[in-house]
Design a protein around this motif. Structure first.
Motif, PDB file in Angstrom:
ATOM      1  N   MET A  63       0.878  -1.162   0.000  1.00  0.00           N
ATOM      2  CA  MET A  63       0.000   0.000   0.000  1.00  0.00           C
ATOM      3  C   MET A  63       0.920   1.218   0.000  1.00  0.00           C
ATOM      4  O   MET A  63       1.349   1.675   1.065  1.00  0.00           O
ATOM      5  N   THR A 111       0.649   5.672   1.308  1.00  0.00           N
ATOM      6  CA  THR A 111      -0.292   5.452   2.409  1.00  0.00           C
ATOM      7  C   THR A 111       0.435   5.606   3.738  1.00  0.00           C
ATOM      8  O   THR A 111       1.436   4.929   3.973  1.00  0.00           O
ATOM      9  N   ASN A 151      -4.587   7.572   3.018  1.00  0.00           N
ATOM     10  CA  ASN A 151      -4.037   7.763   1.688  1.00  0.00           C
ATOM     11  C   ASN A 151      -3.504   9.189   1.583  1.00  0.00           C
ATOM     12  O   ASN A 151      -4.239  10.148   1.817  1.00  0.00           O
TER      13      ASN A 151
END
Lengths: 574, 574
Positions: free
Chosen positions: A83, A86, A102
């Motif tokens: 991810m 993030t 985010n």
């Protein structure tokens, strides 16, 4: 689906642990949370990217088989989810979740974990001085900044660079600016030496001279007081002594552990802010591991915890964390603080404790110095190298080794062997008989590491009496500081005579090494003879002989003129 | 006058002990008895003198500060007397005298001693074949022979050289003949590999290929049957397979301890003829010490005595003998058999036990192989290096390490660190976390020595299943030898495709590393997949993954194509 393993941080320890744990537990669901969009890179390569040795930043993010370690690579090749972009905001240890955001959209979510690992790394320390927010002030903390620095240089926007901080990163950046780009470069260091806390003063002095010989200005004992700007852009750096013109200022004043998320989660934290882990890389919460620049590790010499933010350790710690998260109880016992650095044509290395550190730790420490040939003296590529060995007089244990010599892997070889040996508790006597692989193109029959151990042994046993390089240099500045001293230079007359001529025979006597036995009665008995040769080896022999003929007032200059002249003294001739 | 110390032998251990004991006991009367008129030289430098790297033999007899170590030097500088050109004939242990003979005059005398040291070194082993007395047959046993060899080459008398024996000295001599002088050179080795007893076959094969690439002919499995002469001069060497033209034949078939005088004096001698000493270098007669190539030493891995005739050990042993003769109880605990050698553009090194030796000693031994980058893969000077680690499965102790790579000190660095660590009893787990000094110009964040330990650990723990390079090569010679094998080449398609094309998809499949997770169902389940990549690292990852998806019939080729192609296989493409 198997265990959910979540790792915060995707530079070194994080990806290493992620891949290792996935390999060991293929059914685990492994996720890396990384705030940046560029990750899994060799941060230690940044100076070489700026210098142009590495042409593209993507090389720093590639595998040895030339695949870029991006999100697709981790998913397809490693089975690890990233991810990116993030930010991990908070850990809820009760619910076993990480709140993430985010970076682009601001959207938040909760990521559940069975086992969590914190690999948040370090953050640069920024001096609290005016001007640090000006355009043109950089830290070396991520790839984006490196790209921006190189871009500015390549576009011809940088004529003058100032590096604040004479640590390894600062010096590597200074070389990068000067060596490839010919930028006028200055290093400003607050302490009285460069590489403070890493090497002792004589070694720092040799490196300082080499930096200056390569036209990098180095100012010691000078703190940065202000970064001066015009219209929002850097134009200079002001110290107590001067203002130095600068289009770019690199803040290389060290790093601190990035541990806020661990602090907020109530994990145990060291006084200096690093996450506390056990040998299995487990934090005070058994479900949470940590590794890399955000933790403290055991020092294998002192037995105390210390902060060692190094990419090589981060990878090893990460692998151990990966093992343990997969149920393999492997351990990372600690580090010894090995260090190596290229600077133009030389390299400098260290392992274990410096003399300053050993004395501060309360050891009964002393230091041996020598400057012999790095390989068989008759082999054409031989060079003089300078080594020191710090040892404890009481236990005879070796505490640290430092080396300085021409660029190549020769210094590494000795530092690495010393690191292995010291970490097993080797004594000066062990080092004396350590078997270094020998052939004339590689080493001397008595390797430098054996030679320095011999000096240490002679010192420890009271057979060798010496003066330090610092004391000798002080005397050269002010002969009256030790009014009874006179140099006994035992080198060839062709080497020694210019010194006798310059300083006068009352300060600098010359009797060649091979003539001392025949001519010692010419020597003054009411003086303290400071015996001088190239490295200190012959001087010790002469001291032993003079002791036997009732000339006990002698001191050897350990390291000799080979070290003194590399330190950049202005009185050296020839 | 003090104690009379007499030392028989003046090459390495003898002079070292003489100078040390004199330094410690200035009133001692120290005498070296040496049959030759050239002494105290670096015998390991002879190949470099013949090659021209060392221009004058006197350099081999000089100190690092350029004084020739002749009789005057020893007397004036060291206070040590040398009786050169004087042969020690017999020791009378009751009377404590040595009978000596002047080699030139034949005159005999008795030299009394309080303490005696035997440092008679080694003698070359001469094959019992016809022709060894012909003009043009040489051993590399003293400087006179080296001078004569170089003189013949320099005078253009040598067009063809044959070296009998593929040990280190033989190979160094072969390089000397070929590299500087362009002499057509052949090495003949009785065993199936060069460097027998020193490195394992894959490493010997890589070196053999490099020698051949540099136009040195190497014949293995070929014993020298006869040296062929005409009019008393060498013209060739005959083996079972051929006769090779030769103007010069070098007998480099090993050395034996020169211990006759000790045998005659009734001192304890080992089965292979070496003088038995304790850790203080004392023989079975407490008044007689011995050191250097005439003694046997303890092997620090096996705990058994072995014969290690090396200049580097001779010097260390000599120093310990000197200490003890002066009353300082220092010890030489033993050796580990470290080895390093330059050959043209490569170097090869080893420490501890080879796999063959470890198995012969009865260890539950296995070997890990890898071939990674020697430094950060993004750094411009990086090269592939090949390493192996031999370990004991039961104790997890590392028994030995071997390395092969480009000429430089990089292999030394790993061999030396390994020697230090192994001699302290380090395990594969210790090696996994050994802290090698890291910066991109010197090493990778995970150093090769760590990387090879990881392979060993995965092997030892049963996570990695492999086939040997030898088994794989045998299969490539005869596909039917393992009828169920098929290669799974996981490299980039551009690398793998030519192999698929050449060998057919039933023998050589290609699925790239990063596509295996998506495409593994394409793989045959009724075959044994031999996973192939550059070094073996990616192969292990893929093996782990395939295990988890019920493809358990896989083997990794440890060392991969990086090692295979360096071994000189004829099927390698690209």
């Amino acid at each position: 689906m198997g265990k959910k393993i979540v790792i915060i941080g995707g530079v070194a320890a994080g990806p290493k642990a992620a891949c290792r744990v996935k390999r060991l537990m293929q059914d685990a669901e492994v996720t890396i949370i990384e705030q940046d969009t560029l990750f899994s890179y060799g941060g230690c390569g940044i100076p070489y990217y700026v210098a142009g040795d590495v042409s593209d930043e993507a090389e720093l993010r590639s595998t040895s088989f030339h695949m870029v370690r991006n999100e697709d690579f981790f998913e397809n090749a490693k089975g690890v989810m990233i991810m990116s972009g993030t930010r991990a905001m908070a850990i809820d240890r009760k619910k076993k979740t990480v709140k993430v955001q985010n970076v682009a959209s601001g959207e938040e979510q909760e990521v559940p974990y069975d086992t969590l690992m914190i690999a948040t790394g370090s953050k640069p320390f920024i001096l609290p001085i005016p001007g640090v927010d000006l355009d043109g002030v950089f830290t070396i903390s991520d790839l984006h900044k490196a790209i921006e620095i190189k871009d500015r240089i390549a576009r011809g926007k940088v004529d003058n660079a100032v590096v604040v901080g004479g640590g390894a990163t600062g010096l590597e950046m200074a070389e990068a600016f000067k060596d490839l780009w010919g930028v006028k470069t200055t290093v400003v260091e607050f302490m009285p030496q460069i590489l403070p806390g890493i090497v002792d003063k004589p070694f720092a002095a040799m490196l300082t001279k080499h930096m200056r010989d390569n036209e990098v200005d180095v100012f010691l004992n000078e703190g940065a007081a202000e970064i001066v700007g015009e219209a929002g852009k850097v134009v200079g750096l002001r110290t107590a002594n001067r203002t130095i013109a600068a289009d770019i200022v690199i803040m290389a004043t060290g790093v601190r552990p990035r541990s806020e998320i661990a602090v907020d989660a109530g994990l145990q934290i060291s006084p200096m802010g690093a996450i506390v882990v056990n040998e299995r890389m487990q934090t005070s919460d058994p479900s949470i591991y940590a590794a890399g620049d955000c933790i403290e590790v055991m020092h294998l010499v002192t037995g105390k915890k210390f902060y060692a933010p190094l990419g090589s350790l981060a990878n090893k710690e990460g692998r151990v964390a990966g093992d343990n998260m997969a149920g393999i109880p492997s351990t990372f016992k600690g580090a010894i603080g090995s260090f190596i650095m290229k600077a133009f044509d030389v390299c400098i290395g260290a392992t274990g404790l410096s003399l300053d550190a050993a004395l501060a730790e309360g050891y009964d420490a002393d230091v041996a110095l020598t400057a012999p040939s790095d390989r068989a003296h008759f082999f054409p590529t031989e060079s003089i190298v300078c080594f020191q060995m710090v040892f404890d007089r009481r236990t005879r244990k070796v505490l640290g080794v430092q080396g300085f010599g021409p660029m190549g892997d020769g210094i590494s070889a000795r530092i690495d062997a010393a690191a292995a040996y010291i970490s097993m508790g080797a004594s000066i006597d062990d080092f004396g008989t350590l078997e270094m692989a020998y052939a004339p193109p590689f080493s001397a029959a008595i390797d430098t590491i054996n030679a320095i151990a011999y000096v240490a042994e002679n010192l420890c046993d009271g057979r060798l009496r010496k003066t330090s390089l610092e004391s000798f240099l002080a005397w050269m500045e002010d002969f009256e500081s030790e009014s009874e001293w006179v140099v006994l230079d035992i080198r060839h007359l062709i080497e020694a005579s210019p010194f006798v001529e310059k300083f006068g025979a009352e300060k600098w006597l010359a009797v060649p090494y091979s003539e001392i036995r025949a001519r010692y009665k010419e020597l003054p008995q009411d003086k303290i003879l400071i015996i001088m040769c190239g490295s200190g080896t012959r001087s010790f022999e002469i001291q032993s002989f003079l002791d036997s003929v009732d000339y006990p007032n002698t001191l050897v200059v350990s390291g000799g003129l080979n070290m003194l002249r590399r330190m950049g003294v202005d009185w050296y001739l020839g």
